[in-house]
Every structure is written in C-alpha cells, then in structure tokens.
Write a protein that holds these residues in place. Structure first.
Motif, PDB file in Angstrom:
ATOM      1  N   HIS A 105       1.120  -0.869   0.453  1.00  0.00           N
ATOM      2  CA  HIS A 105       0.400   0.227  -0.248  1.00  0.00           C
ATOM      3  C   HIS A 105       0.765   1.724   0.100  1.00  0.00           C
ATOM      4  CE1 HIS A 105      -3.335  -2.381   2.107  1.00  0.00           C
ATOM      5  NE2 HIS A 105      -2.864  -2.863   0.551  1.00  0.00           N
ATOM      6  N   TRP A 106       1.989   0.944   0.674  1.00  0.00           N
ATOM      7  CA  TRP A 106       2.334   2.485   0.974  1.00  0.00           C
ATOM      8  C   TRP A 106       3.349   2.722  -0.507  1.00  0.00           C
ATOM      9  CZ3 TRP A 106       1.986   6.997   3.655  1.00  0.00           C
ATOM     10  CH2 TRP A 106       1.377   6.381   4.941  1.00  0.00           C
ATOM     11  N   THR A 107       3.735   1.623  -1.077  1.00  0.00           N
ATOM     12  CA  THR A 107       4.357   1.463  -2.282  1.00  0.00           C
ATOM     13  C   THR A 107       3.656   2.324  -3.357  1.00  0.00           C
ATOM     14  OG1 THR A 107       5.785  -0.809  -1.582  1.00  0.00           O
ATOM     15  CG2 THR A 107       6.162   0.368  -3.982  1.00  0.00           C
ATOM     16  N   TRP A 108       2.464   1.669  -3.409  1.00  0.00           N
ATOM     17  CA  TRP A 108       1.922   2.734  -4.321  1.00  0.00           C
ATOM     18  C   TRP A 108       1.839   4.027  -3.696  1.00  0.00           C
ATOM     19  CZ3 TRP A 108       0.580   0.819  -8.715  1.00  0.00           C
ATOM     20  CH2 TRP A 108       0.406  -0.154  -8.977  1.00  0.00           C
ATOM     21  N   VAL A 109       1.324   4.627  -2.602  1.00  0.00           N
ATOM     22  CA  VAL A 109       1.712   5.683  -2.442  1.00  0.00           C
ATOM     23  C   VAL A 109       3.420   6.194  -2.250  1.00  0.00           C
ATOM     24  CG1 VAL A 109       1.883   7.206  -0.333  1.00  0.00           C
ATOM     25  CG2 VAL A 109       0.222   5.857  -0.768  1.00  0.00           C
ATOM     26  N   ILE A 184      -5.116  -1.779  18.707  1.00  0.00           N
ATOM     27  CA  ILE A 184      -3.485  -2.284  17.880  1.00  0.00           C
ATOM     28  C   ILE A 184      -4.301  -2.356  16.816  1.00  0.00           C
ATOM     29  CG2 ILE A 184      -2.153  -3.955  17.099  1.00  0.00           C
ATOM     30  CD1 ILE A 184      -1.790  -5.079  20.336  1.00  0.00           C
ATOM     31  N   VAL A 185      -5.681  -3.298  16.536  1.00  0.00           N
ATOM     32  CA  VAL A 185      -6.437  -3.534  15.765  1.00  0.00           C
ATOM     33  C   VAL A 185      -6.853  -2.246  14.951  1.00  0.00           C
ATOM     34  CG1 VAL A 185      -8.251  -4.300  14.270  1.00  0.00           C
ATOM     35  CG2 VAL A 185      -7.184  -5.409  15.903  1.00  0.00           C
ATOM     36  N   LEU A 186      -6.848  -1.054  15.359  1.00  0.00           N
ATOM     37  CA  LEU A 186      -7.260  -0.042  14.585  1.00  0.00           C
ATOM     38  C   LEU A 186      -6.295   1.168  14.106  1.00  0.00           C
ATOM     39  CD1 LEU A 186     -10.183   1.833  14.308  1.00  0.00           C
ATOM     40  CD2 LEU A 186      -9.401   2.711  16.607  1.00  0.00           C
ATOM     41  N   VAL A 187      -5.094   1.417  15.123  1.00  0.00           N
ATOM     42  CA  VAL A 187      -4.345   1.549  14.741  1.00  0.00           C
ATOM     43  C   VAL A 187      -3.341   1.224  13.374  1.00  0.00           C
ATOM     44  CG1 VAL A 187      -1.748   2.953  15.509  1.00  0.00           C
ATOM     45  CG2 VAL A 187      -3.623   2.787  17.127  1.00  0.00           C
ATOM     46  N   GLU A 188      -3.115  -0.506  13.238  1.00  0.00           N
ATOM     47  CA  GLU A 188      -2.755  -0.921  12.286  1.00  0.00           C
ATOM     48  C   GLU A 188      -3.433  -0.637  10.695  1.00  0.00           C
ATOM     49  OE1 GLU A 188      -2.403  -4.005   9.655  1.00  0.00           O
ATOM     50  OE2 GLU A 188      -4.261  -4.152  10.434  1.00  0.00           O
ATOM     51  N   SER A 189      -4.918  -1.053  11.177  1.00  0.00           N
ATOM     52  CA  SER A 189      -5.674  -0.352   9.563  1.00  0.00           C
ATOM     53  C   SER A 189      -5.532   0.769   9.616  1.00  0.00           C
ATOM     54  CB  SER A 189      -7.245  -0.775  10.376  1.00  0.00           C
ATOM     55  OG  SER A 189      -7.413  -2.700  11.093  1.00  0.00           O
ATOM     56  N   THR A 190      -5.230   1.340   9.705  1.00  0.00           N
ATOM     57  CA  THR A 190      -5.210   3.327   9.870  1.00  0.00           C
ATOM     58  C   THR A 190      -3.989   2.855   9.428  1.00  0.00           C
ATOM     59  OG1 THR A 190      -6.655   3.782  11.760  1.00  0.00           O
ATOM     60  CG2 THR A 190      -5.421   4.936  10.577  1.00  0.00           C
ATOM     61  N   ILE A 191      -2.593   2.851   9.188  1.00  0.00           N
ATOM     62  CA  ILE A 191      -1.987   3.012   9.279  1.00  0.00           C
ATOM     63  C   ILE A 191      -1.512   1.830   7.698  1.00  0.00           C
ATOM     64  CG2 ILE A 191       1.029   2.395   9.344  1.00  0.00           C
ATOM     65  CD1 ILE A 191       0.493   3.667  12.455  1.00  0.00           C
ATOM     66  N   THR A 192      -1.682   0.602   7.920  1.00  0.00           N
ATOM     67  CA  THR A 192      -1.990  -0.316   6.819  1.00  0.00           C
ATOM     68  C   THR A 192      -2.671   0.252   5.821  1.00  0.00           C
ATOM     69  OG1 THR A 192      -1.451  -1.975   7.589  1.00  0.00           O
ATOM     70  CG2 THR A 192      -1.970  -2.686   5.925  1.00  0.00           C
ATOM     71  N   PHE A 193      -3.861   0.359   5.829  1.00  0.00           N
ATOM     72  CA  PHE A 193      -4.630   0.392   4.325  1.00  0.00           C
ATOM     73  C   PHE A 193      -5.812   1.828   4.635  1.00  0.00           C
ATOM     74  CE2 PHE A 193      -8.948   0.439   3.504  1.00  0.00           C
ATOM     75  CZ  PHE A 193      -8.982   0.139   2.594  1.00  0.00           C
ATOM     76  N   PHE A 194      -5.813   3.279   5.558  1.00  0.00           N
ATOM     77  CA  PHE A 194      -7.378   3.542   5.727  1.00  0.00           C
ATOM     78  C   PHE A 194      -5.965   5.131   4.671  1.00  0.00           C
ATOM     79  CE2 PHE A 194      -9.603   0.945   8.615  1.00  0.00           C
ATOM     80  CZ  PHE A 194     -10.789   1.312   7.432  1.00  0.00           C
TER      81      PHE A 194
END
Length: 370
Positions: A105-109, A184-194
């Motif tokens: 995801h961050w490589t696309w960014v 943990i899940v909320l932060v991980e989802s925000t950083i990884t995807f949103f």
C-alpha cells in the motif's frame, strides 16, 4: 433449539472454511505465475523511474500470496505441524502478511507521489537518480516491518471445540493482550490501509483536476522569434499537436490509475471495516449464535472480495508498463527530432555567416545622400 442452532452454525462454518480454502487456492494458483510473467515483461524497463516500484509491488504481492497459500496448506496438512509448532506458524504468517500488505500500500503511495512531483515539479523530478528510488523502497520496507512488529508478539494459536466430535485451531490475538487489542487493530488498519489509500486517491484527484502546474517548466516562444534567431541554447521544439496528445495520454493514464486505486479501495474496505468492528463488538464470539452466523457469512464474503484484488495487480502493472513503453518510444522520437533540428540550425547559421554583408553596403546612410 440451541442445539439445532449450534449444528447449523457448525455446518455453515465448515462450508465457509472449504469455500475460502478453494478460493485461496484458485486465486494464488492463478496470480503467482502471472506475477512471475509480469516481472519478466518489465525487466527491459530497468532504467524507468517506476521500475523499482513495480518490482516492489510485485514482490510484496508474491510474498503475501505465498504466505497465505502456505498457511492454508499447513492448516489442511497436519504433517506440517510435525516440523513447525502451530503458534510459530501463526506468528510468522501474520507478520509476513501484514508487513507485505503495508509495504504494498505504501509503495503505491510512494510511486503516485513521485508522479505527483513529476507533474508539478518536472525539472526537479528529472534530477532524481534511480538509486534514490531503491532507497525509498528500503525505507518503506523497514517502516512497514516496524509497524507490524506487534503481530509476532500478540498473535498465537487458539483452540476451539463444538461438542465432543469437532475441534480445531485458529490464529488470533493472545487473550493476554485482549485489553489492548482494540487499539492495536485500529492503529494497524489506519496505518496499513486507510491512510495510504486516501493519500493515493487524493494525489490522483489533485493531478487530474489541476490544469495549471504550480511551476511553469517551459517558456513558450513564437515562430517569429525563431525566424529572427532569438533563441536560447536550451530550446526545445514541440508541436501543439504533440503537447495536446501528451496531455491526453497523461490524463488517461491518471484516470486509469485512479480507477484502479478506487477499485482496490472498494475491495479492501469491507474486510478492514469488518475486522475493526469485530474487535470492538466481539461478533466472532458473540453469545448469540445467530449473530455469529451472520458474521461468519459476512467474513467469508468480504474475504473473497479481498482476494479479488490480487488478480488485478498484474493487470495494473501491465498497463503501467504500456505507458512506460509509449513514453520511451516518444522520448526516442523526440531525441531524434531534436538532433535533426540542431543540425538544421547549424547549417542555417553557417549559411548566414557566409552570406552576411555589412549594413553600410545594403542600406545607405542618411549622410551619404547628396
């Protein structure tokens, strides 16, 4: 009634597990060979500024799909557990899948951000060396792994049983970390995807709707100035039709990337949202069997949607390769045209030097008239 609901839930759980198993096998068997083929197709474009990003995206998807494929095989072949304990398989697979997903995801960014800079600051972007792109990928990889370091710490293998004849294991958070699992899940989802996908969509929209770059890269001069020989040493001759064609190709490529990013967002969003909701409301282990059945069906549906994004990755890379191929061809044509114009100007200047005479012999001076 409760016993019948549990039996129905167990049948649905078995059906969902088999459906996901065959879906993963089908998607990975189709996509992994195509990723290898696309990697071979983009190899001639090593000098492109997008080549490192494409390699990173293909490599990340290959690692992610290979890990998921190995995980489902390990769950259905008990012989694997003779060599590796279940909790270790859960920790390694969760870390690899989450890190690869974050990296992709961050490589696309990073790639879209470089294109954003190329559009608004074209002269500055051309000074970037190819090795700086590889350094950017290494930084993205290191940050992605650092952000997912929680996975091998909190994920473990848990047991479940329904009655006396059915039992199994699955990977989930260790109950010891249940108090912090929501954060943990909320932060991980925000950083990884949103965050990365919102940045990707915003970057594409800003490039698409912007008509005037922030910095004008070229100074346009008229044909009269060319005829009067008022030119600079760094002049570039481009036809109006060529500029309009290049602008049309750029807009079409950006639209295609925007559609691709939006489609990927749509395919990923339900899965991430459902996992976050499950962490806050414990739908997977709800005391009412009917709610668990609804969650089971929804989880299978959104995960199949999540899997559908992977066959689209080679398609996106292929279209990006086509754009690079056209750009390389146009660049070679422009270089040839510039060399021909340069030779023409040199011949013109040499002819002017030989035919030029003093002004006093062609235009009479007012003082010389009687």
């Amino acid at each position: 009634m409760s016993s019948l609901e549990h039996e129905q839930f167990l049948r649905e759980w078995t059906f969902s597990s088999r459906l996901l198993f065959y879906s993963i096998i089908a998607v990975t068997s189709l996509t992994l060979p195509v990723l290898v083929l696309i990697m071979a197709l983009i190899k001639p474009h090593r000098n492109s500024q997008y080549f490192p990003y494409m390699c990173g995206i293909i490599g990340g998807n290959f690692v992610l799909l290979s890990t998921v494929f190995f995980l489902v095989i390990a769950e259905n072949a008990n012989m694997v557990y003779y060599y590796l304990p279940g909790f270790l398989i859960c920790k390694i697979s969760a870390f690899l899948v989450n890190s690869a997903s974050c990296f992709i995801h961050w490589t696309w960014v990073a790639m879209y951000s470089q294109r954003f800079i190329h559009v608004f600051f074209p002269l500055r972007s051309r000074r970037r060396l190819p090795r700086s792109t590889w350094n950017t990928l290494l930084i993205v990889l290191a940050v992605s792994c650092a952000c997912q370091i929680w996975a091998p710490i909190t994920i473990t293998e848990l047991n479940f049983s329904h009655g006396n004849n059915s039992h199994g294991t699955y990977c989930a958070e260790d109950p010891y970390f249940s108090s912090s699992s929501k954060i943990i899940v909320l932060v991980e989802s925000t950083i990884t995807f949103f965050i990365p996908f919102m940045l990707t969509v915003l970057a594409d929209i800003s490039v698409l709707v912007s008509k005037v770059p922030w910095q004008t890269p070229f100074k346009l001069i008229s044909a009269d100035d060319l005829r009067s020989n008022n030119r600079s040493d760094n002049m570039k001759i481009v036809s109006k039709l060529n500029i309009e064609s290049a602008e049309k190709r750029r807009i079409n490529a950006i639209k295609r990337c925007l559609i691709s990013a939006t489609l990927t967002l749509v395919l990923n969003l339900p899965n991430y949202v459902l996992q976050v909701v499950d962490e806050f409301y414990s739908l997977r282990e709800h005391r009412e069997v009917s709610i668990r059945r609804i969650f089971l069906q929804a989880d299978a549906a959104v995960y199949i949607l999540y899997l559908l994004q992977f066959p689209l990755v080679p398609v996106n890379i292929y279209f990006l390769r086509q754009n690079i191929t056209r750009s390389s061809r146009k660049s070679r044509e422009k270089t040839t045209l510039q060399q021909e114009h340069s030779r023409s100007f040199q011949v013109l200047e040499m002819s002017n030097d030989h035919s030029r005479v003093p002004l006093s012999t062609t235009i009479p001076s007012p003082t010389s008239v009687n």
